[in-house]
Design an enzyme around this catalytic site. Structure first.
Site, short mmCIF file in Angstrom:
data_model
loop_
_atom_site.label_atom_id
_atom_site.label_comp_id
_atom_site.label_asym_id
_atom_site.label_seq_id
_atom_site.Cartn_x
_atom_site.Cartn_y
_atom_site.Cartn_z
N LYS A 22 1.80 -3.48 -3.86
CA LYS A 22 1.81 -2.52 -2.86
C LYS A 22 2.53 -3.27 -1.61
CE LYS A 22 -2.09 0.36 -2.68
NZ LYS A 22 -3.28 0.89 -2.24
N LYS B 194 3.11 5.10 -14.45
CA LYS B 194 2.02 5.74 -14.27
C LYS B 194 1.85 6.74 -13.48
CE LYS B 194 -2.68 4.43 -12.36
NZ LYS B 194 -3.55 3.45 -11.80
N LYS C 87 1.73 10.32 -7.19
CA LYS C 87 2.36 11.20 -6.48
C LYS C 87 3.51 10.48 -5.64
CE LYS C 87 1.34 14.33 -2.54
NZ LYS C 87 1.91 13.99 -1.26
#
Ligand code: SF4
Length: 351
Positions: free
Chosen positions: A133, A213, A216
């Site tokens: 992240k 993967k 969105k």
């Protein structure tokens, strides 16, 4: 009303909490991501539904977690509502589980602070998701992103949940949550269970690009509530086995994302055999194969979309479900946080 159950060691010697009815409690976090996609459904929600009968299930829309990346506050209420609608429509029956919003139970953040004080910095530094992240959000590497797994541990353990259904990418966080429970218990006495990950059978669901993967942020999704016309527009150009340049070229289904990521979940064994035969002998074309997938997908997705439309027409019902869920959770959370505070000596009137 007291929700007190008992803690005892299970067959694997993990300290486990059983509620007053003798059921193990499960906890799952739902990100209010703005769009629930079929990767979420296959990888998580459809598995959670299987827990409803045998476990005491808690599902939390984790809005505090969602604030660790930049977002538009004006959009957050709709994101939370949409997450509730999609998950209820997909099978989280409010009659058989508790669904609530994280920020409506303030004890989550209090327990996260408590856990911050027993979590080694080095353990958090090793969390793979934090590294990923931080690369994705280089402009906003905040402390909340770093301590995200501590809040996650608090989410789970505030309800003494012992079983946590997760995908492979979350196992590291659940192991950390168990370590946090052990560290707290060693220092202050047994308050929290040693939670365990229950791996979902579905592995990573790949996106339409066949390379990442489904996510969105990568724009490679099929929405759980997406209209059929729009789904077909995405399936048509979806990447297949590169060997099948022409319809007469045979292919290998195991090398085709359309087969491994979608057919394998939506299609029957008979259809899978038909594809195996047709693809490897060039007896069917990719378009034909995708049309069969589309039909099978809609057989699953149509009822979910219709239920969601019904829920959207009754927003008061959805809000009542979330309010009742938060009330139930606040009752449990108050008892557990009190137990933790007492164990820690955080009571000036008990000297
Ligand atoms: S026929 Fe089906 S399984 Fe084979 S490459 Fe085309 S889409 Fe993939």
């Amino acid at each position: 009303m007291s929700d007190q159950g008992t803690m005892k060691r299970d067959a694997n010697d993990y300290l486990t909490y059983y509620n007053a009815s003798g059921k193990v409690r499960t906890f799952s976090g739902i990100q209010p991501s703005g769009e629930v996609h079929i990767g979420n459904y296959l990888g998580a929600i459809s598995n959670w539904v299987k827990f409803l009968d045998d476990y005491d299930c808690f599902f939390c829309i984790v809005d505090h977690h969602a604030t660790t990346i930049a977002y538009d506050p004006a959009r957050m209420p709709a994101r939370v509502f949409d997450a509730a609608v999609a998950n209820i429509a997909a099978g989280l029956d409010p009659e058989r589980c508790v669904i609530f919003v994280q920020s409506e139970v303030p004890e989550h953040t209090e327990l996260a602070w408590v856990f911050n004080t027993v979590t080694p910095f080095g353990d958090l530094s090793r969390m793979t998701q934090f590294k990923q992240k931080s690369q994705q959000h280089e402009e906003n590497i905040n402390v909340g992103l770093f301590t995200y797994p501590v809040l996650q541990a608090a989410d789970i353990l505030l309800y003494k949940a012992s079983a946590v259904p997760v995908g492979e990418d979350q196992v590291q966080h659940i192991e950390l949550a168990r370590e946090i429970a052990r560290k707290f218990n060693t220092r202050y006495g047994d308050v929290f269970p040693e939670c365990q990950a229950h791996l979902t059978p579905a592995k990573r669901i790949m996106g339409l690009d066949g390379e990442n993967k489904m996510s969105k942020s990568l724009g490679n999704t099929i929405g759980l509530l997406e209209e059929p016309e729009s789904i077909w527009k995405k399936l048509g150009p979806a990447k297949t086995d590169e060997r099948r340049k022409r319809k007469t070229d045979p292919g290998v289904p195991e090398d085709c994302n359309v087969y491994t990521s979608y057919h394998s979940y939506f299609s029957s064994p008979e259809d899978l055999s038909w594809i195996q035969e047709g693809c490897t002998t060039a007896g069917i074309g990719c378009l034909q194969c995708k049309k069969r997938l589309f039909k099978n997908m809609l057989a699953v997705l149509d009822p979910i979309r219709e239920k969601a439309t019904g829920l959207r027409a009754r927003p008061d019902f959805v809000h009542e479900v979330l309010s009742a869920g938060a009330e139930r959770c606040r009752g449990i959370a108050a008892e557990v946080i009190e137990e933790a505070r007492t164990a820690m000596g955080l009571h000036r009137n008990r000297v």
